[in-house]
Enzyme design. Structure first.
Site: not given
Length: 463
Positions: A243-247
């Site tokens: 997801s976005k929090r992982h990059g």
């Protein structure tokens, strides 16, 4: 057989990491075998598809240097072809009209769930020999369903996962055209792959459940089946879905964040594929080595730190003139003009081994072209009274010394000996006055980059 692969994104958002890896694998496979790589935009989701997303896909492909040989083709421009194939299938009896109302389907599925059964269409409008169908209701606009085989299997030898088998009895009759006449995703994909002569379908393994339906439709059309390769998904470093929090941001966000395309391509290639223990390789080596048999059957994990490490490697290798153009763009976005001395290429040559992204390189370069305001805490710490005499003498001697690193370094060492000081006692305050920080490359090299007048002006404010 001429190899023909395709990348077929839906323009409902940016080109993300997973999509970019699929495109890379499809591109590398075609390039390795002298084949054709096709770009197809699957834009039939009118509510979510946007021109901005189309452009984001095209920009991402261009930035990654994934050139396509044919396309981009747009499904919305092929509607008449899809409708013609549906008419053909209706005529041949491999598709039929279904008049089941939406509320009937809801009631059917609810009853099936209550009985502990898998919700599925029950074939009530499916024509069979000896079966009498009711009179079509005038109030219902029918959908068109594919007449899926009732017996046997849909099976294929997946180029990544191996043998995969689905019982046809587990598949209900797929809707291939909605009540308004528009074709559905799985049907459009089949016609596209058929018309474009796709020989290998390389895509994410979230499409595995679509494949048996697409195989059965292709068989009904008398088509030669492509080979399928379903690539495992990418997970975050914590093992959760990426997801976005992982990059997992837009490919073009990596460009904005100062990554080089060759670093991202190298990193994406190693997400689930390998050639021995090789970690760093060129695009040419990737093409030479690429083999679908070397794709892992298990999910890959996205590691931002490893991507930064690779990017740092490629920044070190990159030509200074090329880096200067890229850094100049980042500085311009900050309204920083790097047109005055020192030359940006010279700054980059000194700093590039210390940075992992172009943004970090721009941060280091910016202090050479703007007025700086060192933190008072740094000034108080490093401009101690015992070093001020040496600094003042140094500033006076700077007015006449040859303005090059060896001469500047020799002068600093001379004054260290004269004032009985260690190198940090002069180097640290010089760095603070010049660039507002305590960590830089060799201080004589940094001094030599600045014009003499700039160094004297910055020192004079504090001495």
């Amino acid at each position: 057989m001429t190899i023909r692969t395709r990348f077929a994104p839906s323009p409902t958002g940016y080109l993300h990491i997973g999509g970019a890896r699929t495109a890379l694998f499809s591109w590398a496979y075609a390039r390795k075998l002298g084949g054709t790589f096709i770009l197809r935009i699957e834009d039939t989701d009118l509510e979510r598809s946007t021109q901005e997303s189309v452009q984001a896909i095209l920009d991402g492909m261009s930035w990654l240097n994934l050139d396509y040989d044919e396309g981009p083709f747009y499904q919305m421009q092929r509607m008449e072809r899809y409708k013609a194939v549906i008419r053909q299938m209706l005529d041949e009896g491999t598709a039929y009209y279904c008049y089941t109302a939406p509320e009937e389907l809801d009631a059917l599925r609810e009853a099936q769930r209550a009985r502990g059964e898998k919700p599925r269409y029950d074939g009530r409008w499916r024509p069979e020999q000896g079966k009498v169908l009711p009179t079509p209701p005038e109030s219902i606009k029918p959908v068109v369903r594919f007449k899926n085989p009732l017996h046997g299997v849909a099976a294929w030898d997946d180029l990544v996962k191996g043998k995969i088998v689905f019982e046809n009895s587990e598949l209900d009759d797929l809707i291939i055209a909605r009540a308004d006449g528009t074709p559905t995703y799985n049907f459009c994909v089949v016609v596209d792959d058929l018309d474009m002569g796709i020989t290998q379908v390389i895509r994410g393994d979230d499409h595995v459940n679509n494949t048996p339906r697409q195989i059965n439709i292709l068989k009904a059309l008398g088509a030669t089946l492509p080979q399928y390769a379903h690539v495992p998904m990418i997970l975050g470093s914590d093992g959760e879905r990426l997801s976005k929090r992982h990059g997992a941001v837009s490919v073009m966000q990596y460009a904005e964040d100062g990554f080089l395309p060759e670093a991202l391509v190298n990193y994406l290639a190693r997400l689930g594929w390998s050639h021995g223990d090789e970690e760093i390789f060129s695009v040419q080596q990737l093409v030479e080595w690429f083999d679908l048999r070397h794709i892992s059957k298990s999910a890959a994990q996205f590691d931002p730190d490893k991507l930064r490490w690779l990017n740092q490697h490629y920044i070190k290798l990159a030509d200074n003139t090329r880096l200067a153009k890229l850094v100049h763009k980042h500085l311009a976005e900050r309204c920083v003009q790097a047109s005055n001395a020192p030359q940006l290429e010279a700054v980059i040559a000194l700093y590039k081994e210390r940075t992992a992204t172009l943004l970090e390189l721009a941060d280091e370069a910016e202090v050479f072209y703007v007025e700086i305001h060192p933190a008072q805490e740094l000034l108080d710490t490093h401009l101690a009274p015992e070093v001020l005499p040496a600094l003042r003498e140094l500033a006076g001697r700077f007015a006449n010394v040859a303005w090059e690193a060896p001469a500047l370094g020799a002068l600093i060492k001379e004054l260290l000996a004269k004032h009985n000081l260690k190198m940090p006692k002069l180097a640290m305050p010089l760095r603070v006055m010049l660039v507002g920080q305590t960590h830089t490359p060799s201080v004589d090299a940094v001094l030599a980059l600045f014009p003499r007048e700039t160094v004297l002006a910055r020192m004079s404010r504090y001495l």
